[in-house]
Design an enzyme around this catalytic site. Structure first.
Site, PDB file in Angstrom:
ATOM      1  N   CYS A 124     -17.636  23.617 -42.041  1.00 20.74           N
ATOM      2  CA  CYS A 124     -17.651  22.230 -42.489  1.00 20.74           C
ATOM      3  C   CYS A 124     -17.395  21.242 -41.357  1.00 20.74           C
ATOM      4  CB  CYS A 124     -16.580  22.073 -43.552  1.00 20.74           C
ATOM      5  SG  CYS A 124     -14.958  22.539 -42.915  1.00 20.74           S
ATOM      6  N   GLU A 125     -17.853  21.529 -40.158  1.00 19.07           N
ATOM      7  CA  GLU A 125     -17.707  20.531 -39.096  1.00 19.07           C
ATOM      8  C   GLU A 125     -18.851  20.648 -38.095  1.00 19.07           C
ATOM      9  OE1 GLU A 125     -14.378  21.464 -36.278  1.00 19.07           O
ATOM     10  OE2 GLU A 125     -13.561  22.449 -38.041  1.00 19.07           O
ATOM     11  N   PRO A 153      -9.299  44.255 -16.059  1.00 17.71           N
ATOM     12  CA  PRO A 153     -10.569  43.662 -16.488  1.00 17.71           C
ATOM     13  C   PRO A 153     -10.711  43.713 -18.006  1.00 17.71           C
ATOM     14  CG  PRO A 153     -10.938  45.895 -15.721  1.00 17.71           C
ATOM     15  CD  PRO A 153      -9.462  45.609 -15.504  1.00 17.71           C
ATOM     16  N   ARG A 186     -13.277  41.055 -20.112  1.00 22.06           N
ATOM     17  CA  ARG A 186     -14.623  40.577 -20.415  1.00 22.06           C
ATOM     18  C   ARG A 186     -15.727  41.389 -19.729  1.00 22.06           C
ATOM     19  NH1 ARG A 186     -15.620  35.046 -21.315  1.00 22.06           N
ATOM     20  NH2 ARG A 186     -13.678  34.658 -20.204  1.00 22.06           N
TER      21      ARG A 186
HETATM   22  N1  LLP Z   1      -4.887  39.739 -17.445  1.00 19.10           N
HETATM   23  C1  LLP Z   1      -4.290  38.616 -17.888  1.00 19.10           C
HETATM   24  C2  LLP Z   1      -2.876  38.398 -17.575  1.00 19.10           C
HETATM   25  C3  LLP Z   1      -5.021  37.694 -18.651  1.00 19.10           C
HETATM   26  O1  LLP Z   1      -4.423  36.586 -19.085  1.00 19.10           O
HETATM   27  C4  LLP Z   1      -6.383  37.940 -18.936  1.00 19.10           C
HETATM   28  C5  LLP Z   1      -7.168  37.007 -19.733  1.00 19.10           C
HETATM   29  C6  LLP Z   1      -6.962  39.135 -18.457  1.00 19.10           C
HETATM   30  C7  LLP Z   1      -6.194  40.002 -17.706  1.00 19.10           C
HETATM   31  C8  LLP Z   1      -8.384  39.508 -18.718  1.00 19.10           C
HETATM   32  O2  LLP Z   1      -9.268  38.595 -18.151  1.00 19.10           O
HETATM   33  P1  LLP Z   1     -10.842  38.906 -18.136  1.00 19.10           P
HETATM   34  O3  LLP Z   1     -11.071  40.089 -17.211  1.00 19.10           O
HETATM   35  O4  LLP Z   1     -11.264  39.189 -19.519  1.00 19.10           O
HETATM   36  O5  LLP Z   1     -11.435  37.656 -17.609  1.00 19.10           O
HETATM   37  N2  LLP Z   1     -10.797  33.486 -24.643  1.00 19.10           N
HETATM   38  C9  LLP Z   1     -11.333  33.139 -23.351  1.00 19.10           C
HETATM   39  C10 LLP Z   1     -10.798  34.030 -22.252  1.00 19.10           C
HETATM   40  C11 LLP Z   1      -9.289  33.999 -22.150  1.00 19.10           C
HETATM   41  C12 LLP Z   1      -8.767  34.926 -21.087  1.00 19.10           C
HETATM   42  C13 LLP Z   1      -7.290  35.046 -21.162  1.00 19.10           C
HETATM   43  N3  LLP Z   1      -6.675  35.935 -20.229  1.00 19.10           N
HETATM   44  C14 LLP Z   1     -12.855  33.194 -23.416  1.00 19.10           C
HETATM   45  O6  LLP Z   1     -13.404  33.465 -24.472  1.00 19.10           O
HETATM   46  O7  LLP Z   1     -13.519  32.909 -22.439  1.00 19.10           O
END
Ligand code: LLP
Length: 398
Positions: free
Chosen positions: A328-329, A259, A261
């Site tokens: 600037c966008e 986890p 986010r």
């Molecule tokens: N494990 C793997 C292999 C991943 O690719 C990711 C996230 C996670 C775990 C963690 O996922 P989470 O629990 O955070 O959902 N920048 C984007 C999110 C990209 C997530 C990429 N991979 C945003 O701001 O929403």
């Protein structure tokens, strides 16, 4: 902790994190799986400021690193290699060698080619690398297409049939020890069914392979659990655990979860100052902040919604506003068509739920310097990252 005090001390734009929130959210997920053998490998990509990583470590977390840099950060925060899983779709030979030499818990391999490279690198070192095979279960995470990763058209992992085939063909490779299967179908997942489905798919393959004598140790079910950005209810940690465990059925294997986010997202706010307020034709106003897409790119990149709140409320009448940044966008918009009491120039405005994929995705576009970051713990604020200066930035240039 009054954000105005922190902004006065450290300037804006400023990231502020709550240690108590991070701890509570970590424990909620950990507790939800109590009774089932599991380990939480916090996904460093969500936020890897050292002090945050150390805090997670103190809570008992382990980590998921997605690059050599994230492995280094994990080590510097005090993690030992068996506490690190190494994921990522384009691991270079030098990153793989680093992971093999360290002896990480698993390298989560994404393709036959990667397994071949790991095997060769490990043999050269006369060792066996612990690997997981990443399965792409062809499941729609029903999240934003940019952050859905589990469809067969996405670049991640291999199909279930290829995974079976690879495990059987590669099991006797002298440089490989296949110890796990891995799946991660996306991020900001609000509907638990895809997570249950992915767990079920991976568990079914694991059953088959175990029956065939492959000594798998664990299943890595990735991250992905979403949070509420707009106040509507998000799945609880409890419901998440129930979905995952239902998907696993009666399989007798420990699980790894990654986890990101869910643990840090709600624990962070981006505090900005109003630089200008100006009317738009048609009666709306622009509220122009000193922070924007360089500090928080999510609204621009994923059309993501973040609540935006005045730090100190005013009696001014509510107005319809577009909250925009300094870049600037026109894509540099943090919130469109928001209602808020018209702020005055100099007021502070907080962009909420910015603890994940905020600071880590910041950029220097327009020669803007990276924001400072403050972590509040036990009522005490600590500057955990100083604001980058233009000298820091230019120091790299020859
Ligand atoms: N494990 C793997 C292999 C991943 O690719 C990711 C996230 C996670 C775990 C963690 O996922 P989470 O629990 O955070 O959902 N920048 C984007 C999110 C990209 C997530 C990429 N991979 C945003 O701001 O929403």
């Amino acid at each position: 902790m009054p954000l105005a005090e922190l902004a006065a001390a450290h300037g804006t734009p400023l990231y502020v994190y709550s240690g108590a929130t991070i701890a509570a959210r970590y424990r909620a997920v950990d507790d939800a799986f109590a009774g089932y053998p599991h380990s939480l490998h916090y996904a460093l990509k969500a936020n890897s400021t050292l002090a945050i990583v150390r805090l997670l470590r103190s809570l008992g977390s382990r980590v998921d690193a997605n690059s050599g840099g994230e492995i280094d950060v994990a080590l510097r925060a005090g993690f030992i290699p068996p506490e690190i899983v190494f994921t990522g779709v384009a691991k270079t030979d030098s990153e793989l060698a680093q992971a093999i030499d360290l002896g990480v818990k698993t390298i989560n391999a994404e393709s036959e080619g990667e397994l071949e490279r790991i095997d060769a690198l490990a043999r050269r070192r006369q060792t066996r690398a612990r690997v997981a095979v990443r399965v792409n279960p062809d499941i729609d995470a029903r999240s934003h297409p940019h952050i859905s990763t589990g469809l067969k058209t996405n670049k991640f992992g291999v199909s279930i049939d290829d995974a079976r085939d690879l495990c059987l063909r590669m099991r006797d490779r002298p440089g490989l020890e296949i110890v796990a299967l891995h799946a991660h179908v996306g991020s900001q997942i609000m509907d638990l069914e895809p997570l249950r489905g992915a767990a079920a798919t991976v568990a079914a393959l694991a059953r088959e392979l175990l029956a065939g004598g492959l000594p798998l140790e664990h299943l890595d079910l990735g991250g992905g659990l979403g949070i509420s950005y707009d106040g509507t209810p998000a799945p609880t940690a409890q419901a998440y655990a129930e979905a995952i465990l239902a998907g696993l059925g009666d399989i007798d294997m420990s699980i790894v979860l990654e986890p990101g986010r869910n643990i840090v997202g709600p624990a962070g706010a981006l505090v900005t100052r109003v630089v200008d307020v100006k009317p738009q034709p048609g009666g709306k106003q622009f509220v122009i902040l000193d922070g924007g897409m360089t500090e928080l790119i999510r609204p621009m990149l994923y059309n993501a919604f973040h609540r935006i709140e005045p730090v100190v409320t005013r009696d001014s009448p509510e107005a319809l506003v577009d909250v925009v940044g300094p870049l600037c966008e026109s894509s540099d918009t943090l919130g469109k068509d928001r209602r808020m009491p018209t702020p005055a120039v100099g007021d502070l405005v907080a962009v909420l739920d910015a603890g994940a994929y905020g600071a880590v995705m910041a950029s220097n576009y327009n020669r803007r310097t990276m924001p400072a970051e403050v972590l509040v713990q036990d009522g005490r604020p600590a500057l955990i990252k100083r604001r980058q200066t233009i000298d820091d930035l230019l120091a790299l240039e020859l």
